[in-house]
Design a protein around this motif. Sequence first.
Motif, PDB file in Angstrom:
ATOM      1  N   PRO A 729       0.821  -1.211   0.000  1.00 40.39           N
ATOM      2  CA  PRO A 729       0.000   0.000   0.000  1.00 40.39           C
ATOM      3  C   PRO A 729       0.856   1.263   0.000  1.00 40.39           C
ATOM      4  N   LEU A 730       0.190   2.379  -0.297  1.00 40.39           N
ATOM      5  CA  LEU A 730       0.816   3.683  -0.181  1.00 40.39           C
ATOM      6  C   LEU A 730       0.806   4.076   1.291  1.00 40.39           C
ATOM      7  N   PHE A 731       1.965   4.457   1.838  1.00 44.45           N
ATOM      8  CA  PHE A 731       2.060   4.931   3.209  1.00 44.45           C
ATOM      9  C   PHE A 731       2.180   6.454   3.205  1.00 44.45           C
ATOM     10  N   LEU A 732       1.315   7.097   3.985  1.00 36.21           N
ATOM     11  CA  LEU A 732       1.376   8.537   4.187  1.00 36.21           C
ATOM     12  C   LEU A 732       1.670   8.811   5.655  1.00 36.21           C
ATOM     13  N   ILE A 733       2.636   9.678   5.907  1.00 31.68           N
ATOM     14  CA  ILE A 733       2.932  10.103   7.270  1.00 31.68           C
ATOM     15  C   ILE A 733       2.656  11.598   7.336  1.00 31.68           C
ATOM     16  N   SER A 738       5.484   8.481   1.934  1.00 29.37           N
ATOM     17  CA  SER A 738       6.752   7.931   2.426  1.00 29.37           C
ATOM     18  C   SER A 738       7.222   6.839   1.476  1.00 29.37           C
ATOM     19  N   ASN A 739       8.380   7.029   0.881  1.00 30.86           N
ATOM     20  CA  ASN A 739       8.922   6.053  -0.062  1.00 30.86           C
ATOM     21  C   ASN A 739       9.889   5.063   0.606  1.00 30.86           C
ATOM     22  N   ASN A 740      10.177   5.294   1.881  1.00 27.92           N
ATOM     23  CA  ASN A 740      11.108   4.441   2.616  1.00 27.92           C
ATOM     24  C   ASN A 740      10.360   3.726   3.718  1.00 27.92           C
ATOM     25  N   ILE A 741      10.271   2.387   3.631  1.00 24.20           N
ATOM     26  CA  ILE A 741       9.543   1.606   4.623  1.00 24.20           C
ATOM     27  C   ILE A 741      10.148   1.750   6.002  1.00 24.20           C
TER      28      ILE A 741
END
Length: 881
Positions: A729-733, A738-741
């Motif tokens: 999924p796409l992660f948003l902070i 956020s492209n870095n897990i």
Amino acid sequence: MRNIYRLFLLELFLSISFLSFSSNSQTATFKQTIAKRFVKQWVSMPQEKVYLQTDKPYYSAGEKIWFKGYVVNAATNLPNTLSQFIYVELIDKSSAVISRIKIKKDSLGFAGFIDLKPELPSGNYALRAYTFWMQNIGTDFFFKKVIYIGNAIDDFVSSKISYGKTLNGKTPVTILFSNASKNPLSGKNVEISQNWGKDQNKKITLTTNKDGRISWILTIDSTDNSTKIVEASINETGLKYKNKYYLPNFISDCDVQFFPESGTLLNNYLQTVAFKAIGSNGLSVEVSGKVFSDKNEEVVDFSSSYKGMGKFIIQTDSGVNYYALVKSANGIEKRFSFPVAKLKGIAIHLVYNRGKILYEVNNSTSLPDTSLFLLIHSRGRVLLTLPLFDISGQVSETLLPPGIVSFSVIDSIGNTYCERLCFVHNLIPPTITMESDKTVYGKREPVDLKFNIQSALAKSCEGSFSISVTDSHIVKPDSLTDNIISYFLLSSDIKGYIEDPASYFTDNQNLTREKMDNLMLTQGWRRFSTAEVVKGIYKEPGYYMEAGQALSGKVLNLFNKPSKNCGIIMFSPYKSLIKLAQTDSLGRYLIDGIEFPDSTSFVLKAKKSKTFGDVEIIPDQDIFPTSSVYIPIQQTKDSVNLKDYLLQSKEKYYNDGGMRVVNLGEVVVSADAVKKEETHYYSGMEDNKFTSEQLEKYPGYTVFEMLSMVAGVQVNGQDVTIRGAKGGPLFLIDEIESNNIEDVAYLTTEDIEDISVFKGAGATMFGSRGGNGVVAISLKKGYVRKAETPISLVSVTPLGYQKPSEFYVPKYNIDSVRLNSQPDLRTTIYWNPKLVADSTGTVHVKFYTADKPDNYSLTLEGITNKGEICRFQGMLRREGY
């Protein structure tokens, strides 16, 4: 849309009627050309009219204004317009919009209400209504109605302003303050400010005396006609009060204008000249006067006959100028210039006599009479184009439609030389009768009424109607203000404020006709220019016909240029609405085919692939017409005693659970801080969410551990998939991608405010990036990372339509309701904006009476499907009255 316009074109062609006369083929061709040009005027920009019937003539703060809107074609009065929405506004005397609502058309028309806040100040307000399309002809032709709103609820502090005699521009002013017990409010500091002159920003503070009174002197500039406002405020411990006072015009002045009949004053002809006198407050004043030559020779005297208007006959001589000395009713005399007569020109004179309109043309040009034509049209529908082989003639009034009719003299190359308006009084409205099931009604009894509507012109009287039933003792109908007949036939076609418009429809006697003719001579037709249409000059519409709702705007790229072929995703929690669109070559987007009530929010996301940098989405904002409306300063009808009405409305307000209005002074409130959950643009749209309270139950848990608890989410170490998606999924902070897990991996519940998970359709608002689902993480305040909303994402809340609501009528057929001890204090006993007449013209109405034994006034208004205007007034008797 094109087919609709063709039907409209056919309808207008069929409605054009010509009187019989002989003519050659060239004349016939010219007549057809003129007729086609007028038809094209209405095809290119078909005009609309809006009328509102309200349940009462005046109101109290804390009540609702109930209304029914009627929208008709301005040429035919047929209810077949294309606009599906109307806007209704409540405007105060400073031209501020207090309330604006949008009403969606249903199968029975437009109906709605305006809530009046309990703290609304007493005074005159304007109710204004229009369609979006009507802006093409300007605000002058919007529906406007002045209503008085009183306030007996906000009575913690009361004030009354009075004025002394103005002398040399100085006016003594006094304000008397009292409390809720009507005792003087003494020893209070009152701050006074005003909105005009050098002292505009200068405030003074005065202290009330033992009688609760303050007094001071105002300086008034007689040349300043702006709305003058004095504001008084009290700001003391335990007491706060603020009020605006709209000042009347203290200058006893008037302006008089002279209007030669048909617009042209010719030398050496006997001609009619009308005049109108307006006071400095914008209302009419009665005057008398004399016209003199420049050699001070008296030529003619005159006096106004009604509302400052009148007319006289004069013959001017070549080379002589004229002036008028006019004296107002209060004895002030002023000199006014008289229109300059012309040596060349054409004028037309009209006279009504026994059902005939007699006309005579005065031609003072080199043009032969036979080269001229008499053009007669009604609201833009051509009735007659007649060669002037004879400069005088007559037209039977029975052959003309009711309302304003224009007589013009034109030539064969499209020049218009003069125009004269007259009002045709041959309206034959449908006959309306009422049958009641009883002759007298008691307390909380059922009422069963049957109205029968019969037309003398059409077989069927099917149509839409509305009815208001009010307590006739405390709600006094204003018989002189606009009603549906006077508005559609008169007020809607004239610019400017008309005093007591219904007074021109009281009867068909010669005196009433004379009043109306003076109005025609001094105000007149202004919906479009006859001269321009005759020449084939048409105004292009700048506003669209609002047949539906839409969202629009533009998208700009990194270089502030239009971004064409850019994808737009629209999402709204209302009915989980999702729409896709694309910008055009100008970077514009349009999302139509949607409908939404008021307070609906939309999220718009712009995304263009293979583009350097982010794009910016800029939605179009709601833009509304200027709200400048003339509202008389004084109460509309000073003779109406509103005290009983306002007291009963106040009692009803409290009985219905209304809160007392109290203006509190400054207070200090101490309490422990409460954590407030932040609102994001996606709030309420997520499929799953962990709130801060839920996260506190899992101290030290990682994001991955929390996600493993969500149904449909699979977690394997740091690999997360949602509902079998092919990728993570796409992660948003804090709303930033956020492209870095690893940015996610080290976060624990101690760092996080909330976690939102989007698994299905809701993820589409994030564009293609959300194809595998979205996990949005909000960090606690004080965390280093700062949230920024991308410029390609925006939330908008445009004005939506008002959700329907019904007027409450008690059901006293239920014993528990009928025996309830709470008093029934309705002033509007019954309101129904959705009455329908069947094929026989029958309308049924049922309701229950209230407690007070006052008689009831009934007003029924409406429009038939054939465009016939209907109005009925009646009375119901009550026991004990």
